[in-house]
Design a protein around this motif. Structure first.
Motif, PDB file in Angstrom:
ATOM      1  N   LEU A 218      33.593 -12.109 -21.131  1.00 43.61           N
ATOM      2  CA  LEU A 218      33.800 -11.068 -22.143  1.00 43.61           C
ATOM      3  C   LEU A 218      34.913 -10.081 -21.789  1.00 43.61           C
ATOM      4  O   LEU A 218      35.189  -9.169 -22.571  1.00 43.61           O
ATOM      5  N   THR A 219      35.545 -10.258 -20.640  1.00 46.23           N
ATOM      6  CA  THR A 219      36.564  -9.298 -20.188  1.00 46.23           C
ATOM      7  C   THR A 219      37.647  -9.086 -21.243  1.00 46.23           C
ATOM      8  O   THR A 219      37.981  -7.945 -21.592  1.00 46.23           O
ATOM      9  N   ASP A 220      38.206 -10.159 -21.768  1.00 41.65           N
ATOM     10  CA  ASP A 220      39.284 -10.034 -22.756  1.00 41.65           C
ATOM     11  C   ASP A 220      38.783  -9.438 -24.060  1.00 41.65           C
ATOM     12  O   ASP A 220      39.499  -8.656 -24.716  1.00 41.65           O
ATOM     13  N   THR A 221      37.556  -9.789 -24.456  1.00 37.62           N
ATOM     14  CA  THR A 221      36.987  -9.246 -25.694  1.00 37.62           C
ATOM     15  C   THR A 221      36.860  -7.732 -25.613  1.00 37.62           C
ATOM     16  O   THR A 221      37.254  -7.007 -26.550  1.00 37.62           O
ATOM     17  N   ILE A 222      36.327  -7.232 -24.504  1.00 35.47           N
ATOM     18  CA  ILE A 222      36.152  -5.779 -24.358  1.00 35.47           C
ATOM     19  C   ILE A 222      37.507  -5.087 -24.238  1.00 35.47           C
ATOM     20  O   ILE A 222      37.720  -4.004 -24.807  1.00 35.47           O
ATOM     21  N   ALA A 223      38.438  -5.713 -23.539  1.00 35.72           N
ATOM     22  CA  ALA A 223      39.773  -5.118 -23.377  1.00 35.72           C
ATOM     23  C   ALA A 223      40.485  -4.957 -24.715  1.00 35.72           C
ATOM     24  O   ALA A 223      41.288  -4.031 -24.889  1.00 35.72           O
ATOM     25  N   PRO A 233      29.528  12.704 -31.505  1.00 32.42           N
ATOM     26  CA  PRO A 233      29.457  12.534 -30.044  1.00 32.42           C
ATOM     27  C   PRO A 233      28.443  11.467 -29.653  1.00 32.42           C
ATOM     28  O   PRO A 233      27.433  11.268 -30.340  1.00 32.42           O
ATOM     29  N   MET A 234      28.725  10.779 -28.546  1.00 36.96           N
ATOM     30  CA  MET A 234      27.858   9.695 -28.086  1.00 36.96           C
ATOM     31  C   MET A 234      27.628   9.799 -26.590  1.00 36.96           C
ATOM     32  O   MET A 234      28.566  10.059 -25.824  1.00 36.96           O
ATOM     33  N   VAL A 235      26.364   9.593 -26.193  1.00 36.29           N
ATOM     34  CA  VAL A 235      26.010   9.495 -24.783  1.00 36.29           C
ATOM     35  C   VAL A 235      25.851   8.016 -24.464  1.00 36.29           C
ATOM     36  O   VAL A 235      25.122   7.303 -25.141  1.00 36.29           O
ATOM     37  N   SER A 236      26.546   7.536 -23.449  1.00 34.83           N
ATOM     38  CA  SER A 236      26.475   6.124 -23.074  1.00 34.83           C
ATOM     39  C   SER A 236      25.290   5.883 -22.152  1.00 34.83           C
ATOM     40  O   SER A 236      25.101   6.599 -21.166  1.00 34.83           O
ATOM     41  N   SER A 237      24.524   4.828 -22.445  1.00 36.51           N
ATOM     42  CA  SER A 237      23.400   4.488 -21.556  1.00 36.51           C
ATOM     43  C   SER A 237      23.870   3.733 -20.318  1.00 36.51           C
ATOM     44  O   SER A 237      23.080   3.452 -19.427  1.00 36.51           O
ATOM     45  N   ILE A 238      25.158   3.399 -20.254  1.00 39.47           N
ATOM     46  CA  ILE A 238      25.704   2.775 -19.054  1.00 39.47           C
ATOM     47  C   ILE A 238      25.849   3.823 -17.956  1.00 39.47           C
ATOM     48  O   ILE A 238      25.540   3.580 -16.790  1.00 39.47           O
ATOM     49  N   THR A 239      26.322   5.004 -18.350  1.00 38.25           N
ATOM     50  CA  THR A 239      26.577   6.073 -17.381  1.00 38.25           C
ATOM     51  C   THR A 239      25.599   7.235 -17.497  1.00 38.25           C
ATOM     52  O   THR A 239      25.444   8.007 -16.554  1.00 38.25           O
ATOM     53  N   GLY A 240      24.955   7.352 -18.657  1.00 37.84           N
ATOM     54  CA  GLY A 240      24.110   8.516 -18.900  1.00 37.84           C
ATOM     55  C   GLY A 240      24.915   9.767 -19.188  1.00 37.84           C
ATOM     56  O   GLY A 240      24.373  10.873 -19.170  1.00 37.84           O
ATOM     57  N   GLU A 241      26.204   9.600 -19.486  1.00 44.03           N
ATOM     58  CA  GLU A 241      27.098  10.732 -19.725  1.00 44.03           C
ATOM     59  C   GLU A 241      27.740  10.605 -21.110  1.00 44.03           C
ATOM     60  O   GLU A 241      27.895   9.496 -21.632  1.00 44.03           O
ATOM     61  N   PRO A 242      28.169  11.716 -21.698  1.00 46.45           N
ATOM     62  CA  PRO A 242      28.899  11.646 -22.964  1.00 46.45           C
ATOM     63  C   PRO A 242      30.219  10.907 -22.777  1.00 46.45           C
ATOM     64  O   PRO A 242      30.849  10.994 -21.718  1.00 46.45           O
ATOM     65  N   GLU A 247      39.351   5.117 -21.935  1.00 48.72           N
ATOM     66  CA  GLU A 247      39.688   4.025 -21.034  1.00 48.72           C
ATOM     67  C   GLU A 247      38.652   3.879 -19.924  1.00 48.72           C
ATOM     68  O   GLU A 247      38.303   2.773 -19.527  1.00 48.72           O
ATOM     69  N   ARG A 248      38.163   4.992 -19.411  1.00 50.15           N
ATOM     70  CA  ARG A 248      37.091   4.915 -18.419  1.00 50.15           C
ATOM     71  C   ARG A 248      35.837   4.317 -19.046  1.00 50.15           C
ATOM     72  O   ARG A 248      35.128   3.528 -18.418  1.00 50.15           O
ATOM     73  N   TYR A 249      35.584   4.683 -20.284  1.00 40.96           N
ATOM     74  CA  TYR A 249      34.425   4.114 -20.966  1.00 40.96           C
ATOM     75  C   TYR A 249      34.605   2.619 -21.189  1.00 40.96           C
ATOM     76  O   TYR A 249      33.658   1.842 -21.033  1.00 40.96           O
ATOM     77  N   ARG A 250      35.800   2.195 -21.544  1.00 47.41           N
ATOM     78  CA  ARG A 250      36.051   0.763 -21.740  1.00 47.41           C
ATOM     79  C   ARG A 250      35.734  -0.014 -20.460  1.00 47.41           C
ATOM     80  O   ARG A 250      35.156  -1.094 -20.499  1.00 47.41           O
TER      81      ARG A 250
END
Length: 317
Positions: A218-223, A233-242, A247-250
């Motif tokens: 999935l690397t190319d798909t997400i890129a 606004p959205m809080v990501s459950s990957i990081t627990g942060e807004p 690019e960091r979120y990607r």
């Protein structure tokens, strides 16, 4: 800063045959949401969602897309009632539903990504037997100590693995990995009275190193995803942060299916905004239950059918 409403979207496992029947019957225009996702992905969704059979709806490729489309349709139904979120978040698969609901990603691009994600994960499940077990009534620290005692080996002699996949609540953790090792660890947790261990009805070891081939696929798909600054606004459950730096979120999203879900941290971020209500947009009440375990004072409502929708609209009125 206090807010009125936050929407949270559940992940795979909350689906059931017959979900959405009342919604489509009472609000026929919402059928268009499912038909659109069917057209984008080339997958039938309405038939297995309404009529099953259960085994088909449980398949990763079908379950993830049905839940994704259901979350988008219910979000539209809520909007028709004048109910919109000021903050969104999603658990695992629900991250993609939240991205669309919050305006961070378009529906077509998200639907296509979910289809590829589900297919890649399904292939991993077929290639290597994995399992997940929920550990209740004890903290993640105690679970980590148990995992450290089990480097483990698979039935064929290969080195095996088991990791913490979900930090769901202070006393609810999910472990994931090779089926034989996860089963052995669950038995040990029960035998030593460390906590309760309940195997989960899933197809494989999600959010573990066993999903690494899918992550690479999935690397190319997400890129290539056209992420943008959302309207909500959205809080990501990957990081627990807004989400702030796209690019960091990607980068985080690229590793989502092997990384653990930090739902405890996510829910605490949401509750810190003192929302008048948190709405679980999707079938079931899993996230409502977890949020109440994290903060008993927080009001949480499920919205998975038309009766829920009417009740919620009544609280706004």
């Amino acid at each position: 800063m206090s807010i009125e409403t936050s929407f949270v979207y559940p992940g795979q496992g909350s689906q059931f045959v017959g979900m959405g029947a009342g919604l489509l019957e009472e609000r026929p225009p919402l059928t268009a949401v499912f038909e659109h996702v069917e057209a984008v992905t080339g997958r039938p969704l309405i038939e297995p969602m309404l009529h099953g059979p259960e085994d088909r709806l449980r398949e990763t490729g079908t379950a993830q897309l049905v839940l994704f489309a259901f979350g988008i349709a219910m979000t539209e139904a809520l909007a028709e009632q004048g109910i919109a979120p000021e903050l969104v978040a999603g658990h695992s698969l629900g991250e993609f539903t939240a991205l669309v609901a919050g305006g961070w990603l378009g529906l077509d691009e998200a639907a296509a990504a979910v289809a590829r994600r589900a297919d890649a994960m399904a292939r991993c499940c077929r290639e290597r037997a994995g399992a997940m077990t929920a550990v209740l009534a004890t903290g993640p620290g105690e679970v980590a100590e148990v995992l450290a005692r089990y480097p483990g080996r698979c039935d064929d002699g290969r080195p095996g693995t088991a990791v913490i996949a979900n930090y769901n609540a202070p006393r609810q953790t999910v472990i994931s990995g090779d089926a034989a090792i996860v089963t052995e660890i669950g038995e040990s947790i029960r035998a030593e009275a460390i906590g309760a261990a309940e195997p989960l009805p899933v197809a494989g070891a999600f959010h573990s190193p066993l999903m690494r081939p899918a992550e690479k696929e999935l690397t190319d798909t997400i890129a290539a995803l056209p992420l943008r600054r959302g309207h909500t606004p959205m809080v990501s459950s990957i990081t627990g942060e807004p989400i702030s730096d796209l690019e960091r979120y990607r980068d985080a999203l690229a590793g989502q299916i092997t990384a653990p879900v930090h739902w405890t941290r996510t829910a605490r971020r949401i509750v810190a905004h003192r929302p008048r209500r948190v709405v679980e947009v999707g079938p079931g009440t899993t996230l409502c239950g977890l949020i109440r375990k994290i903060d008993r004072r927080q009001k949480a409502h499920s919205c998975g059918d038309t009766s829920n929708l009417r009740a919620l609209a009544g609280t706004y009125a």
